[in-house]
Design an enzyme around this catalytic site. Structure first.
Site, PDB file in Angstrom:
ATOM      1  CE1 TYR A 144      28.500  40.492  31.602  1.00 23.63           C
ATOM      2  CE2 TYR A 144      29.157  38.803  33.174  1.00 23.63           C
ATOM      3  CZ  TYR A 144      29.174  39.323  31.890  1.00 23.63           C
ATOM      4  OH  TYR A 144      29.865  38.656  30.902  1.00 23.63           O
ATOM      5  N   GLY A 204      42.928  41.197  46.880  1.00 23.57           N
ATOM      6  CA  GLY A 204      42.875  40.153  47.910  1.00 23.57           C
ATOM      7  C   GLY A 204      44.220  39.445  48.014  1.00 23.57           C
ATOM      8  CG  ASP A 205      44.274  35.370  49.552  1.00 21.33           C
ATOM      9  OD1 ASP A 205      43.821  35.279  48.392  1.00 21.33           O
ATOM     10  OD2 ASP A 205      43.889  34.630  50.477  1.00 21.33           O
ATOM     11  CB  THR A 209      41.388  29.571  40.886  1.00 17.47           C
ATOM     12  OG1 THR A 209      40.058  29.067  41.087  1.00 17.47           O
ATOM     13  CG2 THR A 209      42.304  29.098  42.005  1.00 17.47           C
ATOM     14  CG  ASP A 272      36.786  38.784  42.984  1.00 11.80           C
ATOM     15  OD1 ASP A 272      36.917  39.798  42.302  1.00 11.80           O
ATOM     16  OD2 ASP A 272      37.393  37.712  42.765  1.00 11.80           O
TER      17      ASP A 272
END
Ligand code: NAD
Ligand code: UDP
Length: 317
Positions: A144, A204-205, A209, A272
């Site tokens: 992408y 994840g945690d 953001t 990510d």
């Protein structure tokens, strides 16, 4: 009245754009291969004599005479664009070549829907257009990211070498009605999970953001960008600079839906991006005072109402 081609017009953003262009009094040709889009998203436009729906794949040449082209064809959710990564690259690159070919032949203005993903996992925050990005060229997201980066290069070079009236916008995470419930993106996932009483899946945690833009703000920015002079090609960031962690987003959706759902944590996908927020000064300067006007809570409420309708329809089937 202009004749306007919208590729990917039967997708989430494309359907809103087609609607807006028709409302502005233009003739719209919506071209789509229905990979992630559907007739359902534009069915309310079919009876409009100035709307035409064409099933076509942008990787194949297409011939038409138009005044403007918005190139949106490309799956946008990581789940979908990673389903067939080679096809994703072909869609971005061969698609860009084919639509730029049309623009060159008929001297149309052409706008590319690029993405904040060209910045990859950014080392500069907030992201300004002059930042070159931090993209893993062989990672899971590269089909992408690199496809879109190559498309930007094609747009710039068709402009420089062939005088094509090209424009590039970099879209940051956009949400709103007509997203697919099983699209895999975070806003649709969390809302659908909350409405079904299922646990909200944070990858994840949850401290990563994103900045979420409501679709109507984006469409306004796209139309204004198309209206700028031929010497301004961008790229221009279009996004809402409000920055939220996925934990904040999940808690907001839990509060707004009143669900009893809880939060569960799943592994974070590879590559990510940790944080993302647009610097929108250029858009504010060049696009006649454009500014995102829908704040997250307001946009989420509208999106929740939309998904309530979709889920109720599914339950009645
Ligand atoms: P979407 O998946 O709903 O829409 C994409 C549309 O393109 C679909 O209708 C799909 O069927 C069509 N399509 C895919 N491959 C095609 C092909 N080979 N030929 C013809 N049509 C094809 O996604 P969206 O969120 O509406 O995104 C629209 C555009 O905006 C995409 O180019 C995407 O990369 C870009 N964008 C979106 C976001 C976002 O947050 N939604 C962010 C950055 C960039
Ligand atoms: N995400 C999440 N739960 C989900 C779907 C996504 O926590 O059910 C996270 C994802 O890992 C990413 C963020 O939400 O950090 C935004 O994901 P999305 O796929 O919507 O957009 P992108 O990563 O392309 O910005």
């Amino acid at each position: 009245m202009k004749r306007i081609l919208v590729t990917g017009g039967a997708g989430f953003i494309g359907s809103h754009l087609c609607e807006r262009l028709l409302a502005d009094g233009h003739e719209v040709i919506c071209l789509d291969n229905f990979f992630t889009g559907s007739k359902q998203k534009v069915v309310h436009l079919i009876d409009n004599p100035y709307f035409e729906l064409v099933r076509h794949d942008v990787t194949m040449p297409y011939y038409i005479e138009v005044d403007e082209i918005y190139n949106l064809a490309c799956p946008a959710s990581p789940v979908h664009y990673q389903h067939n990564p080679i096809k994703t690259i072909k869609t971005s690159v061969m698609g860009a070549i084919n639509v730029l070919g049309i623009a060159k032949r008929v001297k149309a203005k052409i706008l590319q829907a690029s993405t904040s993903e060209v910045y990859g996992d950014p080392l500069v925050h907030p992201q300004v257009e002059g930042y070159w990005g931090n993209v893993n060229p062989i990672g899971d997201r590269s089909c992408y990211d690199e496809g879109k980066r190559c498309a930007e290069s094609l747009f710039v070079n068709y402009h420089l070498k062939n005088n094509v009236k090209a424009k590039i916008i970099r879209i940051f995470n956009t949400y709103g009605p007509r997203m697919e419930p099983d699209d895999g993106r975070v806003v649709s996932n969390f809302i659908v999970q909350a409405l079904k009483g299922e646990n909200l899946t944070i990858y994840g945690d949850g401290n990563q953001t994103r900045s979420f833009q409501f679709v109507s703000d984006l469409v306004e920015g796209m139309v204004r960008m198309m209206g700028t002079g031929d010497d301004f090609i961008g790229p221009v960031n279009l996004g809402n600079p409000g920055e939220f962690s996925m934990l904040e987003l999940a808690n907001m959706i839990i509060k707004l839906t009143g669900t009893k759902s809880e939060i569960v944590h799943l592994p974070l996908p590879k590559d990510d991006p940790i944080r993302r927020k647009p610097d929108i000064s250029l858009a504010q300067e060049k696009l006649g005072g454009w500014n995102p006007s829908v704040q997250l809570e307001e946009g989420l409420k509208e999106t929740i109402t939309y998904f309530q309708g979709i889920l109720a329809e599914k339950n009645n089937d």
